[in-house]
Design an enzyme around this catalytic site. Structure first.
Site, PDB file in Angstrom:
ATOM      1  N   CYS A  99       0.613  -1.237  -0.331  1.00  0.00           N
ATOM      2  CA  CYS A  99       0.045   0.250  -0.032  1.00  0.00           C
ATOM      3  C   CYS A  99       0.478   1.170   0.097  1.00  0.00           C
ATOM      4  O   CYS A  99       0.552   2.455  -0.614  1.00  0.00           O
ATOM      5  CB  CYS A  99      -0.887  -0.453   1.206  1.00  0.00           C
ATOM      6  SG  CYS A  99      -1.874  -1.774   1.554  1.00  0.00           S
ATOM      7  N   SER A 100       2.448   1.102   0.750  1.00  0.00           N
ATOM      8  CA  SER A 100       2.945   2.440   1.461  1.00  0.00           C
ATOM      9  C   SER A 100       3.636   2.512  -0.362  1.00  0.00           C
ATOM     10  O   SER A 100       3.894   3.428  -1.129  1.00  0.00           O
ATOM     11  CB  SER A 100       3.404   2.687   1.871  1.00  0.00           C
ATOM     12  OG  SER A 100       2.739   2.133   3.440  1.00  0.00           O
TER      13      SER A 100
END
Length: 207
Positions: A99-100
């Protein structure tokens, strides 16, 4: 010897045998493998069917963290997106690797292109609490890019969209992206085949 010890400690042989049996049973239970938890179905999780094009975004209240650990503010999602063309994407967890490193950055760098396609607002959703979401938005550069980071800590939105998943730590939102126009879903992107199907380049290609 058995009779001697039983006499010293005021235990009869029958009582001693019962005590030894109890200890053996308890030890066996302690070292037995724990039963595996059964995965619960969407029905058990009390979810709606998975969202699709044509569905209306449910009216739910999310939480938005504030700077300097201020009290989170309630955000009526239906009210926020009313009359707007918006991009909403959800991730299983803030600060997690995929996600990051991929999903969020794809939307950060795509903000100008999305606006050129008529998208007025981008919203990031996760079931992390509002403080975590605020910190993620601030440290990732997402908030500076104009993305709103909203917490679905109660998983109310995730359930209503049919996109709630369980993990050993917490309930999470299944990865997705969508475009909604005045509250109605016009494009939906699932991660069932590839996570990259939900990233901004794929969303832009469909607009």
């Amino acid at each position: 010897l058995l009779r001697y010890r039983c006499k010293d400690h005021h235990l009869s042989p029958i009582m001693l045998r019962s005590l030894l049996l109890f200890v053996l049973v308890a030890a066996g239970a302690a070292f037995s493998p724990l039963p595996k938890a059964n995965a619960r179905s969407s029905t058990a999780l009390n979810m709606a069917d998975e969202v699709k094009v044509g569905d209306k975004i449910p009216a739910v209240t999310l939480q938005e963290g504030q700077a300097d650990y201020g009290r989170p503010e309630a955000v009526d999602l239906a009210e926020l997106i009313a009359g707007k063309k918006v991009a909403i994407f959800a991730v299983p967890g803030a600060f997690t690797p995929g996600c990051s490193k991929s999903h969020l950055p794809s939307f950060i760098t795509a903000q100008e292109e999305l606006k050129a396609k008529g998208v007025e607002l981008t919203i990031c959703i996760a079931t992390n609490d509002a403080f975590v979401m605020e910190a993620w938005g601030r440290t990732s550069g997402g908030a500076d890019a104009g993305i709103r980071f909203l917490s679905d800590a109660s998983a109310e939105l995730s359930k209503a969209l049919g996109l709630l998943i369980e993990s050993p730590v917490m309930v999470r939102t299944k990865r997705f992206s969508l475009i909604a126009d005045d509250g109605v879903v016009t494009q939906y992107f699932s991660a069932d085949n590839e996570a990259s199907d939900t990233w901004a380049p794929n969303v832009l290609a469909a607009l």
